[in-house]
Design a protein around this motif. Structure first.
Motif, mmCIF file in Angstrom:
data_model
loop_
_atom_site.group_PDB
_atom_site.id
_atom_site.type_symbol
_atom_site.label_atom_id
_atom_site.label_comp_id
_atom_site.label_asym_id
_atom_site.label_seq_id
_atom_site.Cartn_x
_atom_site.Cartn_y
_atom_site.Cartn_z
ATOM 1 N N UNK A 1 40.894 23.969 46.062
ATOM 2 C CA UNK A 1 41.097 25.295 45.458
ATOM 3 C C UNK A 1 39.831 25.723 44.721
ATOM 4 N N UNK A 2 39.396 26.953 44.923
ATOM 5 C CA UNK A 2 38.205 27.439 44.237
ATOM 6 C C UNK A 2 38.520 27.746 42.784
ATOM 7 N N UNK A 3 37.481 27.871 41.982
ATOM 8 C CA UNK A 3 37.675 28.190 40.574
ATOM 9 C C UNK A 3 38.325 29.553 40.403
ATOM 10 N N UNK A 4 38.095 30.447 41.335
ATOM 11 C CA UNK A 4 38.724 31.772 41.263
ATOM 12 C C UNK A 4 40.240 31.645 41.403
ATOM 13 N N UNK A 5 40.680 30.879 42.393
ATOM 14 C CA UNK A 5 42.112 30.710 42.620
ATOM 15 C C UNK A 5 42.751 29.875 41.509
ATOM 16 N N UNK A 6 41.973 28.952 40.946
ATOM 17 C CA UNK A 6 42.500 28.078 39.907
ATOM 18 C C UNK A 6 42.717 28.817 38.596
ATOM 19 N N UNK A 7 41.770 29.691 38.247
ATOM 20 C CA UNK A 7 41.788 30.271 36.908
ATOM 21 C C UNK A 7 42.138 31.751 36.852
ATOM 22 N N UNK A 8 41.853 32.495 37.917
ATOM 23 C CA UNK A 8 42.087 33.944 37.827
ATOM 24 C C UNK A 8 43.537 34.299 38.108
ATOM 25 N N UNK A 9 43.962 35.386 37.471
ATOM 26 C CA UNK A 9 45.323 35.892 37.661
ATOM 27 C C UNK A 9 45.548 36.358 39.092
ATOM 28 N N UNK A 10 46.811 36.364 39.490
ATOM 29 C CA UNK A 10 47.193 36.874 40.803
ATOM 30 C C UNK A 10 46.986 38.379 40.908
ATOM 31 N N UNK A 11 46.660 39.057 39.823
ATOM 32 C CA UNK A 11 46.519 40.507 39.824
ATOM 33 C C UNK A 11 45.269 40.974 40.561
ATOM 34 N N UNK A 12 44.346 40.052 40.823
ATOM 35 C CA UNK A 12 43.111 40.458 41.501
ATOM 36 C C UNK A 12 43.447 41.060 42.877
ATOM 37 N N UNK A 13 42.631 42.022 43.317
ATOM 38 C CA UNK A 13 42.951 42.712 44.567
ATOM 39 C C UNK A 13 41.764 42.807 45.519
ATOM 40 N N UNK A 14 40.636 43.345 45.085
ATOM 41 C CA UNK A 14 39.509 43.562 46.000
ATOM 42 C C UNK A 14 39.007 42.250 46.595
ATOM 43 N N UNK A 15 39.078 41.191 45.836
ATOM 44 C CA UNK A 15 38.607 39.901 46.349
ATOM 45 C C UNK A 15 39.501 39.387 47.465
ATOM 46 N N UNK A 16 40.717 39.882 47.550
ATOM 47 C CA UNK A 16 41.602 39.497 48.660
ATOM 48 C C UNK A 16 41.191 40.224 49.936
ATOM 49 N N UNK A 17 40.763 41.484 49.785
ATOM 50 C CA UNK A 17 40.347 42.257 50.960
ATOM 51 C C UNK A 17 38.986 41.796 51.471
ATOM 52 N N UNK A 18 38.117 41.361 50.548
ATOM 53 C CA UNK A 18 36.765 40.949 50.915
ATOM 54 C C UNK A 18 36.537 39.521 50.406
ATOM 55 N N UNK A 19 37.069 38.511 51.122
ATOM 56 C CA UNK A 19 37.091 37.133 50.614
ATOM 57 C C UNK A 19 35.781 36.379 50.816
ATOM 58 N N UNK A 20 34.718 36.902 50.219
ATOM 59 C CA UNK A 20 33.443 36.202 50.180
ATOM 60 C C UNK A 20 32.957 36.217 48.737
ATOM 61 N N UNK A 21 31.923 35.429 48.459
ATOM 62 C CA UNK A 21 31.342 35.401 47.118
ATOM 63 C C UNK A 21 30.011 36.143 47.165
ATOM 64 N N UNK A 22 29.960 37.297 46.521
ATOM 65 C CA UNK A 22 28.745 38.110 46.533
ATOM 66 C C UNK A 22 27.748 37.574 45.515
#
Length: 423
Positions: A1-22
């Motif tokens: 699991x990435x740190x984003x999935x581990x720590x960030x809320x499920x409320x995130x949205x744009x990162x779901x549509x564009x699942x890369x790390x800029x």
């Protein structure tokens, strides 16, 4: 699991549509950490009208930081604050004969809207605010109360009151004469409102565009009934539709204007609520907040106004590129007659609307198109109550070559999304 999935809320949205790390960004382009590049027709939901890291703004920011300029000042006077206000007056307000006082309400667009609503009610001693179908004004409770999106309103968790929604231009019954009639009819049940809040182009609402005639009629109704007119220019201001303010072509002068997103020019938090001087009835400290004096945002905001708005070159470029974009979208729509695609927009905000085809909902087709565009190297989002509109927000500084590249990618994505459904 990435740190984003581990720590960030499920409320995130744009990162779901564009699942890369800029990782890096310049001009019209974003680069991920693996070296892939993406043409950005999203521009921070309109917070990056001048593209990523514009050199003229970056130099001003770095110079300010290197000399230990004040980073945070609440509403204390600073040199950076003076330079920003002077630039706003000399490049924007004075040339347009606009007489506004400037309120710094906090860091974001919702702050600007909340300040506008609060002031309108205080000045008029009335509570109701008129808003419109498909509108969106922010995620705080007051802003949500005057927003039309059912899903976003439901997330408030409490009743949203003191607002009445009327049909927007193009919506069935959407005429300012309705408001005129309701205010003037003692049997309508509508008390005279404090204000009307409107977007000249509803970005989140599916790129719905109000005509100049409709806006003038609305302003006339507000004036005759002594109702304050608030224009939410958070996303459509700062040149997105061509002129600096989106209401300029209609020839109206709102009582209150809300600005944020690209007013700092660099993606730094900054919001303004512009008010007619006679509305400035607040007592010291009556409306305040911690982040009303973000020095770096003042610096880049002033630099942006001077660099891009000292003449009319940018406005001309936006209108020219906007016409090019609209023509290209019309061509895409014409290529897929069976899908009945619709094209909307003004300047460099445009929408390509999808309808149900062969049992597949327009929202799903728009989402497919956005996803396919991303795989091909283009960032576009979807909007509208059902997500059925692909919304394009290229940088105002986009080159014609970049615009053509983006259009080509989008055309391919649309074709791929609709190919299985062709009769």
């Amino acid at each position: 699991m990435s740190v984003f999935e581990e720590l960030e809320s499920e409320v995130r949205s744009y990162s779901r549509a564009w699942p890369v790390v800029f990782d890096q960004a310049r001009g019209s382009w974003l680069h991920d950490e693996d070296g892939h590049r993406y043409l950005d027709f999203f521009t921070g939901a309109g917070a990056l009208n001048y593209g990523h890291n514009p050199p003229v703004l970056k130099r001003a920011l770095m110079d300010y930081l290197n000399r230990d300029g004040v980073a945070h000042s609440l509403d204390m006077f600073t040199v950076a604050r003076r330079h920003f206000l002077t630039a706003l007056k000399e490049t924007i307000l004075a040339p347009r004969n606009l007489d506004y006082r400037v309120v710094f309400p906090g860091p974001g667009g919702a702050n600007a809207v909340e300040a506008a609503l609060k002031l309108a009610r205080r000045v008029t001693c009335r509570t109701t605010v008129i808003s419109f179908t498909n509108s969106f004004h922010g995620m705080t409770l007051g802003a949500l109360a005057v927003s039309g999106n059912a899903a976003k309103r439901a997330a408030a968790g409490v009743p949203l009151t003191h607002s009445v929604s009327l049909p927007y231009d193009g919506y069935e019954g959407g005429s300012p004469e309705l408001l005129d009639h309701l205010i003037g009819d003692p049997g309508s049940g509508l008390d005279r409102p404090a204000a009307v809040i409107v977007e000249t182009v509803q970005g989140e609402g599916g790129v719905q565009v109000a005509s100049d005639h409709w806006l003038r009629a609305l302003a006339d109704v507000c004036r005759r009934h002594e109702v304050l007119l608030i224009v939410d220019d958070v996303q459509m201001g700062c040149g997105r539709t061509g002129p600096f303010f989106s209401f300029e072509d209609a020839g109206i002068v709102p009582d209150i204007v809300c600005l944020s997103k690209s007013i700092s020019g660099y993606g730094l938090p900054l919001a303004l609520t512009l008010i007619r001087p006679e509305l400035d009835v607040w007592q010291p400290g009556e409306h305040n907040g911690t982040f009303r004096g973000v020095g770096p945002a003042f610096v880049t905001g002033a630099a942006a106004l001077k660099a891009y708005w000292s003449g009319n070159d940018l406005e001309k470029a936006v209108r020219r590129c906007g016409e090019r974009l609209a023509a290209a979208l019309d061509e895409i729509a014409g290529t897929h007659n069976h899908a009945a695609l619709t094209v909307t927009g003004r300047g460099l905000v445009a929408g390509l609307g999808f309808r149900r085809v062969s049992g597949v909902a327009g929202g799903e087709l728009a989402a497919r198109t956005s996803a396919l565009a991303f795989r091909r190297g283009l960032l576009v989002e979807t909007s509208g109550a059902d997500g059925s509109v692909v919304k394009l927000l290229p940088p105002l500084t986009v080159t014609e070559n970049e615009l053509d590249q983006g259009i080509d990618i989008l055309a391919g994505a649309v074709a791929a999304a609709l190919r299985p459904l062709r009769p």
